[in-house]
Design a protein around this motif. Structure first.
Motif, PDB file in Angstrom:
ATOM      1  N   ASN A 119       0.854  -1.188   0.000  1.00 52.12           N
ATOM      2  CA  ASN A 119       0.000   0.000   0.000  1.00 52.12           C
ATOM      3  C   ASN A 119       0.890   1.238   0.000  1.00 52.12           C
ATOM      4  N   LEU A 149       1.320   5.502  -0.313  1.00 53.17           N
ATOM      5  CA  LEU A 149       0.719   6.826  -0.149  1.00 53.17           C
ATOM      6  C   LEU A 149       1.699   7.861  -0.684  1.00 53.17           C
ATOM      7  N   THR A 178      -0.732   1.957   5.487  1.00 59.83           N
ATOM      8  CA  THR A 178       0.259   2.219   4.429  1.00 59.83           C
ATOM      9  C   THR A 178       1.599   1.557   4.737  1.00 59.83           C
TER      10      THR A 178
END
Length: 317
Positions: free
Chosen positions: A144, A146, A206
């Motif tokens: 994940n 960001l 994240t």
């Protein structure tokens, strides 16, 4: 009649609008071992403007011609490099690019493929190379991700290439509402910086952050990350670095200059062999062309919030 060179110089540190001056001087003879490049275009980046303020005075000292990237055509060369006359190149890692003519080491000049427009080639160094190197250093496959500063050129490339590299999810934080539509069109999850609770929740899930903002947004994200996460800081657009008080989550500072180090000519050229196909197939944003004489307007355009086009100087006569 003596030919002249027109260049944007800064002879002291300060606000670029105040200290840059457009100066004409006789064109010096070309050093025998260098290519001479007649410049076409040069973009305006944060990395061009920040050194002029004196932020990096430990390694940059005036007088200097501004500008770190651009594209032009080779108009003269040493005998062993005559085949490069007429070739479009990026004259990088030498003197400033915000001028009509640049002399460059033939080993460092990057050839531009025929299918790459000049306005794209001019932007191929600062942001694309940073994005490529960061994704090589911090692989995103299955993770994940960001990314902050969603309106910036580097963030746009990072987001697209993170998808190509197999990221599980890519969320892009942005400030100005004007950027949301483009991010959504690219299939990205876009999150405005004012949605702080959502940003905290996303950060908590994240694995890797690529941050160019710092300040309150960067601080909020770092504090909400899980311990295993990697926070990669490659810019401080807010002017305030993220402050950490623990070893985890890990914070890494990324600089293209430090990462490249004393890279050899062959490796340097190879980086762009990998970069050109990526750029050719990516959404890189539009540009707005300004004549060199209108450099003040170009810099003012760069600072406009929500700007959708990259300001670029046209260096043709």
């Amino acid at each position: 009649m003596t030919e002249c060179n027109l260049a944007l110089w800064y002879r002291q540190f300060g606000d670029p609008i105040d200290v840059l001056t457009l100066e004409s001087s006789p064109l010096a003879p070309r050093p025998a071992d260098l290519l001479r490049v007649q410049m076409h275009y040069a973009p305006i980046n944060a990395s061009d403007l920040i050194p002029i303020t004196g932020a990096y005075r430990h390694r940059v000292a005036p007088p200097q011609v501004a500008g770190y990237e651009g594209v032009g055509t080779v108009i003269a060369a040493p005998p062993s490099f005559q085949h490069r006359v007429g070739q479009r190149v990026l004259p990088l890692r030498g003197v400033g690019c915000w001028q009509h003519y640049v002399d460059i080491d033939p080993q460092l000049a990057i050839p531009v493929p025929e299918d790459i427009p000049s306005t794209l080639a001019a932007r191929a160094y600062i942001n694309p190379l940073a994005a490529l190197l960061m994704l090589q250093q911090w692989p995103v496959s299955g993770k994940n991700v960001l990314i902050t500063a969603g309106g910036s050129a580097c963030a746009l490339l990072l987001a697209q290439w993170a998808q190509l590299h197999g990221a599980h999810q890519v969320v892009v934080e942005y400030r100005a509402s004007a950027h949301a539509e483009r991010l959504h069109t690219l299939g990205l999850t876009a999150l405005q910086d004012t949605a702080q609770e959502t940003l905290k929740a996303v950060s908590a899930q994240t694995d890797i952050v690529f941050d160019a903002v710092g300040g309150d947004v960067g601080q909020l994200i770092w504090q909400a990350l899980p311990e295993h996460a990697q926070f990669v800081a490659y810019g401080v657009l807010s002017g305030t670095p993220v402050k950490v008080n623990a070893n985890r989550p890990a914070l890494h500072w990324f600089h293209v200059r430090h990462t490249l180090g004393d890279i050899g000519a062959a490796q340097w050229q190879q980086l762009f062999f990998a970069l050109w196909p990526l750029l050719h197939n990516s959404e890189c944003g539009e540009v707005e062309i300004f004549p060199l004489s209108e450099w003040r307007a170009a810099i003012e355009s760069y600072h406009q919030s929500g700007r959708s086009r990259k300001p670029m100087l046209c260096l043709y006569r």
